[in-house]
Design a protein around this motif. Structure first.
Motif: not given
Length: 413
Positions: A127-142
């Motif tokens: 989904l990272g290539e669809k991100v317009v703001f922020g960082n998708i890598g920050d989505l981590r469990p917990g």
């Protein structure tokens, strides 16, 4: 059909009528224009319809896969075994577990209906290539972070770093009833799929967080599947459907979006059928211009017959003249069609600015921009249709010219 130097010279002369034949030249010019517009309209409309279907399918499949295996009751307890079985099915490219549940979210007093999706780390990365703001890598469990759609962010006024509250009606029981479960999540990223319904509702989080929010334990709601041949997805997953009969149901993209894609197909066929009549109208214009040319050149035709020109030569001259008009219009139509398609988005935005209205409302048309995908086979079919109709339109005037009797024409000269 090979022309002799004499036949080609006469055909070129008739393609450029003289000063006293301005009206014939006008009718021939109109014929070229009508052929050009009809071919351009067919190319533009069919390319946009193909692009709309392909773009919509790509975006839907990119988020939901080509099919889903959904358990009865919404919980797939033995999902690891089912996932392994699906992955081993011939024709399946990828399969991953998925949790999807409609809930509510609130931020700054605004409430919106959302669709919470619990994805694996691999799906979240895609989904990272669809991100317009922020960082998708920050989505981590917990860690209590989510990614939300761009339209949803606009509707509730949330930005990256804000904390939204997701409400789950299934909460803890108290003497006064069930208290809904409310958990705050930080917005780590804002994405834009390009499909309005998705961008205004989807909230993506790690699967473990979704299981915690929904109190489902180590279960998932469904498994999304991608295959190597989307058009034959039902045949590929037929063995899986048989094995899971009574436990889960397999729904492919054709079934899930049947109404939408069937409507697109019907509209596509209807538009092609309707616009094809423009080619017929263009053919009648060619026919009328040639009939007028034959009547104006009757004396010249008779003189050429007395000088040795055969009926076959006259037939070839007038067929070439009319067919060349159709061919010029067809080539011009292709050029015009491709130019309009190249600048299509700018044209739409220009018309919107000029008229002050929104022509491409994404809430109605699903996609946020005007798509286009040109099919070379369809373009060849359009060109063939235009050329064949142009050729047929030349036959009657050409035979009329070839059957001219020089004795009857020149008897009083």
């Amino acid at each position: 059909m090979i022309l002799s130097p004499f036949e080609w010279m006469i055909a070129k002369r008739y393609l450029l009528p003289g000063k006293g034949e301005a009206f014939i030249a006008l009718v021939a010019g109109i014929s070229v224009g009508v052929v050009m517009l009809s071919v351009a309209m067919l190319v533009i409309v069919m390319s946009v319809m193909n692009g709309f279907r392909a773009e919509l399918l790509d975006k839907i499949v990119g988020l939901n896969g080509h099919a889903i295996v959904q358990a009865y009751g919404g919980r797939l307890d033995n999902w690891e075994d089912v996932l392994e079985k699906v992955r081993k099915t011939p024709g399946v490219v990828d399969a991953s577990p998925l949790i999807e549940q409609p809930l509510l979210t609130t931020f700054n007093g605004r409430v919106e209906a959302i669709l919470v999706r619990g994805n694996t780390a691999e799906d979240i990365t895609e989904l990272g290539e669809k991100v317009v703001f922020g960082n998708i890598g920050d989505l981590r469990p917990g860690e209590g972070r989510v990614a939300i759609g761009s339209r949803l962010a606009q509707n509730i006024g949330a930005r990256v770093g804000d904390t939204i509250t997701i409400i789950n009606p299934q909460g803890r029981s108290t003497p006064f009833g069930t208290v809904p479960r409310q958990i705050g999540y930080e917005v780590a990223a804002i994405f834009e799929i390009g499909v309005y319904d998705y961008d205004k509702a989807f909230v993506v989080m790690p699967m473990q967080d979704a299981q915690t929010l929904l109190l489902t334990g180590n279960t998932v709601g469904m498994i999304e599947v991608k295959v190597d041949d989307p058009d034959n997805v039902s045949e590929i997953l037929a063995p899986v459907e048989q094995d899971l009969a009574g436990q889960a149901v397999v729904a492919d993209w054709k079934t899930i979006n049947a109404t939408l894609f069937e409507a697109l197909q019907v509209e596509r066929v209807a538009m092609f059928f309707a616009l094809s009549f423009m080619v017929v109208v263009a053919a009648f214009n060619i026919l009328s211009s040639l009939v007028m040319l034959v009547r104006a050149k009757t004396r010249d035709i008779a003189i050429m017959r007395t000088m040795g020109a055969t009926r076959r030569s006259l037939l070839k001259i007038f067929v070439t003249t009319g067919f060349t008009v159709g061919a010029i219009g067809t080539v011009a139509g292709l050029i015009l069609g491709f130019v309009v398609l190249y600048f299509r988005q700018g044209i739409v935005e220009g018309i919107q600015w000029l008229l002050g209205i929104e022509l491409w409302d994404p809430s109605i048309r699903f996609l946020s921009t005007l798509p286009s995908r040109t099919d070379p086979v369809e373009v060849m079919g359009i060109v063939a249709l235009a050329l064949v109709m142009s050729f047929l339109a030349t036959l009657y005037p050409a035979f009329k010219a070839a059957s001219t009797d020089p004795v009857q024409v020149l008897r009083y000269e």
